[in-house]
Design an enzyme around this catalytic site. Structure first.
Site, PDB file in Angstrom:
ATOM      1  N   THR A 174       0.843  -1.105   0.087  1.00  0.00           N
ATOM      2  CA  THR A 174       0.189   0.000  -0.036  1.00  0.00           C
ATOM      3  C   THR A 174       0.876   1.315  -0.057  1.00  0.00           C
ATOM      4  O   THR A 174       2.049   1.074   0.608  1.00  0.00           O
ATOM      5  CB  THR A 174      -0.969   0.034   1.226  1.00  0.00           C
ATOM      6  N   ASN A 190      -0.477   3.828   1.216  1.00  0.00           N
ATOM      7  CA  ASN A 190      -1.481   4.698   1.932  1.00  0.00           C
ATOM      8  C   ASN A 190      -1.092   4.483   3.489  1.00  0.00           C
ATOM      9  O   ASN A 190      -1.359   3.371   3.993  1.00  0.00           O
ATOM     10  CB  ASN A 190      -2.956   4.424   1.722  1.00  0.00           C
ATOM     11  N   LYS A 198      -3.621   3.722   5.970  1.00  0.00           N
ATOM     12  CA  LYS A 198      -4.334   2.197   5.966  1.00  0.00           C
ATOM     13  C   LYS A 198      -3.480   1.110   6.520  1.00  0.00           C
ATOM     14  O   LYS A 198      -3.539   0.360   7.150  1.00  0.00           O
ATOM     15  CB  LYS A 198      -4.433   1.686   4.390  1.00  0.00           C
ATOM     16  N   ASP A 219      -8.315  -3.112  -0.603  1.00  0.00           N
ATOM     17  CA  ASP A 219      -8.667  -2.318  -1.561  1.00  0.00           C
ATOM     18  C   ASP A 219     -10.205  -1.726  -0.956  1.00  0.00           C
ATOM     19  O   ASP A 219     -11.114  -2.599  -0.676  1.00  0.00           O
ATOM     20  CB  ASP A 219      -9.265  -2.636  -3.067  1.00  0.00           C
ATOM     21  N   ASP A 274     -12.323  10.158   5.729  1.00  0.00           N
ATOM     22  CA  ASP A 274     -12.671  10.156   7.104  1.00  0.00           C
ATOM     23  C   ASP A 274     -13.326  11.211   7.567  1.00  0.00           C
ATOM     24  O   ASP A 274     -14.355  11.343   8.546  1.00  0.00           O
ATOM     25  CB  ASP A 274     -11.264   9.718   7.691  1.00  0.00           C
ATOM     26  N   LYS A 329     -11.349   3.972  15.540  1.00  0.00           N
ATOM     27  CA  LYS A 329     -12.030   3.933  14.326  1.00  0.00           C
ATOM     28  C   LYS A 329     -11.898   2.264  14.148  1.00  0.00           C
ATOM     29  O   LYS A 329     -12.952   1.827  13.358  1.00  0.00           O
ATOM     30  CB  LYS A 329     -10.952   4.565  13.181  1.00  0.00           C
ATOM     31  N   ARG A 388     -11.933  -1.884   7.338  1.00  0.00           N
ATOM     32  CA  ARG A 388     -10.783  -2.457   7.118  1.00  0.00           C
ATOM     33  C   ARG A 388     -10.642  -3.708   8.143  1.00  0.00           C
ATOM     34  O   ARG A 388     -10.137  -4.813   7.738  1.00  0.00           O
ATOM     35  CB  ARG A 388      -9.765  -1.382   7.471  1.00  0.00           C
TER      36      ARG A 388
HETATM   37  P1  ITT Z   1      -3.289   1.661  -2.042  1.00  0.00           P
HETATM   38  O1  ITT Z   1      -2.012   2.247  -2.245  1.00  0.00           O
HETATM   39  O2  ITT Z   1      -3.558   0.813  -0.775  1.00  0.00           O
HETATM   40  O3  ITT Z   1      -4.074   1.270  -3.171  1.00  0.00           O
HETATM   41  P2  ITT Z   1      -5.171   3.966  -1.772  1.00  0.00           P
HETATM   42  O4  ITT Z   1      -5.234   5.458  -0.894  1.00  0.00           O
HETATM   43  O5  ITT Z   1      -5.473   4.095  -3.178  1.00  0.00           O
HETATM   44  O6  ITT Z   1      -3.963   3.193  -1.311  1.00  0.00           O
HETATM   45  P3  ITT Z   1      -7.661   2.511  -1.877  1.00  0.00           P
HETATM   46  O7  ITT Z   1      -7.758   2.400  -3.378  1.00  0.00           O
HETATM   47  O8  ITT Z   1      -8.212   1.482  -0.835  1.00  0.00           O
HETATM   48  O9  ITT Z   1      -6.524   3.031  -1.143  1.00  0.00           O
HETATM   49  O10 ITT Z   1      -8.938   3.564  -1.267  1.00  0.00           O
HETATM   50  C1  ITT Z   1      -9.651   4.522  -2.410  1.00  0.00           C
HETATM   51  C2  ITT Z   1     -10.002   5.708  -1.887  1.00  0.00           C
HETATM   52  O11 ITT Z   1     -10.923   5.560  -0.688  1.00  0.00           O
HETATM   53  C3  ITT Z   1      -8.574   6.591  -1.240  1.00  0.00           C
HETATM   54  O12 ITT Z   1      -9.004   7.785  -1.697  1.00  0.00           O
HETATM   55  C4  ITT Z   1      -8.872   6.184   0.235  1.00  0.00           C
HETATM   56  O13 ITT Z   1      -8.077   7.474   0.815  1.00  0.00           O
HETATM   57  C5  ITT Z   1      -9.995   6.383   0.654  1.00  0.00           C
HETATM   58  N1  ITT Z   1     -10.168   5.345   1.831  1.00  0.00           N
HETATM   59  C6  ITT Z   1     -10.147   4.007   1.697  1.00  0.00           C
HETATM   60  N2  ITT Z   1     -10.170   3.666   3.055  1.00  0.00           N
HETATM   61  C7  ITT Z   1     -10.525   4.775   3.820  1.00  0.00           C
HETATM   62  C8  ITT Z   1     -10.925   4.952   4.935  1.00  0.00           C
HETATM   63  O14 ITT Z   1     -10.849   3.674   6.032  1.00  0.00           O
HETATM   64  N3  ITT Z   1     -11.372   6.094   5.464  1.00  0.00           N
HETATM   65  C9  ITT Z   1     -11.272   7.106   4.477  1.00  0.00           C
HETATM   66  N4  ITT Z   1     -11.166   7.155   3.274  1.00  0.00           N
HETATM   67  C10 ITT Z   1     -10.578   5.736   3.000  1.00  0.00           C
END
Ligand code: ITT
Length: 221
Positions: A9, A11, A14, A76, A163, A201, A207
């Site tokens: 990831t 992020n 996450k 995801d 969030d 959270k 998650r």
């Molecule tokens: P990866 O590198 O893991 O793919 P990402 O930020 O692209 O990271 P996702 O595709 O899972 O992650 O998330 C899609 C969008 O949803 C992205 O803008 C995230 O910030 C948001 N998101 C995912 N989980 C979230 C959470 O728990 N709280 C707030 N926003 C979330």
């Protein structure tokens, strides 16, 4: 020694949330860092298809320290808004980086009615997560949902992504989500995920639910 879970990831939010949860289960979690240019995210209408594709890509980028019993995790997630037929869903990253949280609030404000009950229903939304774990050549999938609604304004703090605008529904004493408007044993008291810390959270989050679902399927669980 417990196996390391390598989480692919970019992020950090996450990563932090998964680490808190998985360290309680005895795993050590490390970020699997891969240059973004070397990864592609398929435009699929299912989170599971995206997660499986990322696992297959991760297998080409294993770090030197990857141990025999180590595992690869990808996850995801997306925000699915009821009144928008589940949009942004699999397009969540794109929507977050373009119109952002304020854009989502503005979009929903256009749909609001005078009646407070139907206005609240129009703001119903849920986060969904699909986690995929590669372990000794097998892929296990876990899914998690967190129902709630989109707030009227941004409530920021430590969170990331959506969030600051997402308020989860309360949970009963068994951590099952209650219908909108009910008070439960677990509550953010009207605060968004952005306004509470990661440990709080994790009690509600899609998650952690996806990870619980996934790890409960492993043979040693
Ligand atoms: P990866 O590198 O893991 O793919 P990402 O930020 O692209 O990271 P996702 O595709 O899972 O992650 O998330 C899609 C969008 O949803 C992205 O803008 C995230 O910030 C948001 N998101 C995912 N989980 C979230 C959470 O728990 N709280 C707030 N926003 C979330």
């Amino acid at each position: 020694m417990s196996p390391t879970v390598w989480f692919l990831t970019g992020n950090e939010g996450k990563l932090a949330e998964a680490s808190i949860h998985l360290s309680n289960l005895g795993y050590s979690v490390k970020q699997l860092v891969v240059d973004e240019a070397e990864l592609y995210e398929p435009q699929a209408d299912s989170l599971e298809v995206v997660a499986r594709s990322k696992i297959n890509q991760a297998l080409n980028h294993l770090p030197e320290q990857f141990g025999n019993n180590d595992m690869i995790l990808v996850e995801d997630a997306g925000l699915f808004i009821k009144a928008l037929d589940g949009f942004p869903g699999v397009y969540s990253s794109f929507v977050h980086s373009t119109i952002g949280n304020l854009g989502v609030i503005r979009l929903l404000n256009h749909l609001s009615t005078e009646d407070p009950v139907s206005s609240a229903n129009l703001r119903a939304a849920e986060f969904r997560a699909v986690a995929a774990l590669w372990c000794n050549g097998e892929i296990t999938i876990g899914e998690g949902i967190c129902p709630g609604h989109i707030g009227d304004e941004l409530m920021e703090g430590n969170g990331f992504g959506f969030d600051p605008i997402f308020i989860p529904y309360d949970l009963d004493e068994h951590k099952n989500p209650l219908p909108a408007g009910n008070y439960g044993a677990y509550s953010t008291h009207g605060k968004t995920f952005g306004a509470i810390d990661s440990v709080a959270k994790n009690k509600f989050s899609h998650r952690v639910r996806a990870l619980e679902n996934l790890f409960s399927q492993l043979p040693s669980a």
